[in-house]
Design an enzyme around this catalytic site. Structure first.
Site, mmCIF file in Angstrom:
data_model
loop_
_atom_site.group_PDB
_atom_site.id
_atom_site.type_symbol
_atom_site.label_atom_id
_atom_site.label_comp_id
_atom_site.label_asym_id
_atom_site.label_seq_id
_atom_site.Cartn_x
_atom_site.Cartn_y
_atom_site.Cartn_z
ATOM 1 N N HIS A 163 21.119 39.364 70.130
ATOM 2 C CA HIS A 163 20.271 39.565 71.304
ATOM 3 C C HIS A 163 18.904 40.178 70.989
ATOM 4 O O HIS A 163 18.031 40.221 71.850
ATOM 5 C CB HIS A 163 21.042 40.299 72.395
ATOM 6 C CG HIS A 163 22.196 39.436 72.838
ATOM 7 N ND1 HIS A 163 22.003 38.188 73.387
ATOM 8 C CD2 HIS A 163 23.533 39.595 72.711
ATOM 9 C CE1 HIS A 163 23.183 37.627 73.616
ATOM 10 N NE2 HIS A 163 24.123 38.457 73.205
ATOM 11 N N GLU A 183 39.954 37.571 64.638
ATOM 12 C CA GLU A 183 39.208 38.524 65.459
ATOM 13 C C GLU A 183 39.747 38.387 66.876
ATOM 14 O O GLU A 183 39.656 37.314 67.491
ATOM 15 C CB GLU A 183 37.704 38.244 65.415
ATOM 16 C CG GLU A 183 36.943 39.237 66.280
ATOM 17 C CD GLU A 183 35.457 39.303 65.997
ATOM 18 O OE1 GLU A 183 35.047 39.088 64.845
ATOM 19 O OE2 GLU A 183 34.706 39.580 66.946
ATOM 20 N N THR A 188 30.394 33.618 74.293
ATOM 21 C CA THR A 188 31.659 33.002 73.883
ATOM 22 C C THR A 188 32.748 33.436 74.858
ATOM 23 O O THR A 188 33.178 34.582 74.850
ATOM 24 C CB THR A 188 32.001 33.441 72.442
ATOM 25 O OG1 THR A 188 30.816 33.341 71.656
ATOM 26 C CG2 THR A 188 33.076 32.561 71.851
ATOM 27 N N ARG A 243 24.088 29.387 67.064
ATOM 28 C CA ARG A 243 24.642 28.459 68.061
ATOM 29 C C ARG A 243 24.059 27.072 67.876
ATOM 30 O O ARG A 243 22.937 26.918 67.371
ATOM 31 C CB ARG A 243 24.344 28.959 69.478
ATOM 32 C CG ARG A 243 25.103 30.226 69.838
ATOM 33 C CD ARG A 243 24.943 30.542 71.305
ATOM 34 N NE ARG A 243 25.746 29.663 72.129
ATOM 35 C CZ ARG A 243 26.859 30.016 72.758
ATOM 36 N NH1 ARG A 243 27.321 31.248 72.678
ATOM 37 N NH2 ARG A 243 27.513 29.141 73.488
HETATM 38 N N1 PXP Z 1 32.734 38.793 68.239
HETATM 39 C C1 PXP Z 1 32.526 37.495 68.542
HETATM 40 C C2 PXP Z 1 33.348 36.466 67.862
HETATM 41 C C3 PXP Z 1 31.516 37.113 69.460
HETATM 42 O O1 PXP Z 1 31.322 35.810 69.758
HETATM 43 C C4 PXP Z 1 30.709 38.126 70.026
HETATM 44 C C5 PXP Z 1 29.609 37.732 70.954
HETATM 45 O O2 PXP Z 1 28.648 37.016 70.294
HETATM 46 C C6 PXP Z 1 30.953 39.451 69.664
HETATM 47 C C7 PXP Z 1 31.990 39.762 68.783
HETATM 48 C C8 PXP Z 1 30.126 40.570 70.190
HETATM 49 O O3 PXP Z 1 30.272 40.642 71.566
HETATM 50 P P1 PXP Z 1 29.280 41.538 72.393
HETATM 51 O O4 PXP Z 1 27.912 41.017 72.165
HETATM 52 O O5 PXP Z 1 29.764 41.377 73.791
HETATM 53 O O6 PXP Z 1 29.443 42.944 71.872
#
Ligand code: PXP
Length: 258
Positions: free
Chosen positions: A14, A155, A105, A49
């Site tokens: 982000h 994960e 995701t 992506r």
């Molecule tokens: N793990 C995976 C596989 C993800 O796709 C994401 C989001 O991109 C994250 C962790 C991190 O999630 P967040 O940005 O909500 O902390």
């Protein structure tokens, strides 16, 4: 047995989202990655992506050549992404489901129906020395299928848990924590390393960090959001402290157990 150290992977997608809102080069995800490492991140995660809405191919190349900590490349299980991963050889690849219309995701990978194409991608990555993680829902069939397909890591998707917590749904939250706990134990029994992530915040991290089977959390959106208010360094430091405190609590309770 005392729980192992809990690693923090910081997801920098982000930072790229903000950069791309205006085009150009600022803010630079690589600079954020260096800062995250300085603040205590054990690794950096970036999701390339299909539509390149945040992280770009150039970002991946720069991260791979300049990072001083492991790079975890999140990607869809496609031939295009496989070729990119094999070109850069990150330390790990986390295979995620991807739909263009989703904002993030949304669910776990359908490993059960992934079949031969998924197995081939997992093996091609592993043959190149890349550790392979599958981002899955915390359910027994996905865990069994992940082990069968040859993954090193699962994960666990913490999105449902975080949503229940955000809604102040105590019963739903407790149920999701239990589901994650059960899945983490099953995954270890299946010989898999266990990571977790998605939607984690200061309020939700402890329950997951207390699970001794989990060795890595990947956190992004909340940390980048908090960085607006107090800086990225301080957001990561605080998250790290909360993770360490929760881990220390679980260590104390494992020592106290008969
Ligand atoms: N793990 C995976 C596989 C993800 O796709 C994401 C989001 O991109 C994250 C962790 C991190 O999630 P967040 O940005 O909500 O902390």
């Amino acid at each position: 047995m005392s729980p192992p150290f809990l690693r923090l992977g910081v997801n920098i997608d982000h930072v790229a989202t903000i950069r791309n809102a205006r085009g150009g080069r600022h803010p630079d995800p690589l600079r954020a990655a260096h800062l995250a490492v300085e603040a205590g991140a054990d690794g950096i995660t970036a999701h390339l992506r299909e539509d390149r809405r945040h992280i770009s191919d150039r970002d991946i190349a720069r991260l791979k050549s300049e990072l001083t900590r492991p790079l975890n490349l999140e990607m869809a299980a496609t031939e295009e992404m496989l070729a990119i991963a094999l070109r850069h050889v990150p330390n790990a690849c986390c295979l995620v489901p991807e739909r263009r219309e989703e904002r993030t995701t949304e669910g776990g990978l359908d490993v059960v129906r992934g079949g031969e194409p998924l197995r081939k991608i997992v093996h091609s990555l592993r043959d190149a020395g890349i550790r392979v993680s599958l981002f899955i829902e915390a359910d027994p069939r996905s865990i069994e299928a992940s082990a069968a397909v040859g993954a090193d890591i699962v994960e666990l998707h913490t999105g449902q848990y975080c949503e229940r917590a955000l809604e102040d749904d105590a019963k739903g939250t407790a149920k999701e924590v239990e589901r994650l706990r059960h899945a983490a134990a099953l995954a270890v029994d299946a010989g898999l390393e266990v990571h977790a992530g998605h939607g984690l915040t200061y309020n939700t991290v402890a329950a997951v960090a207390r699970m001794p089977q989990i060795v890595e959390l990947n956190i992004g959106h909340f940390l980048i959001g908090e960085a607006i208010f107090g800086g990225l360094h301080s957001a990561i430091r605080h998250m790290r402290t909360l993770m360490d405190q929760a881990r220390a609590e679980s260590k104390r309770s494992s020592v106290a157990a008969p």
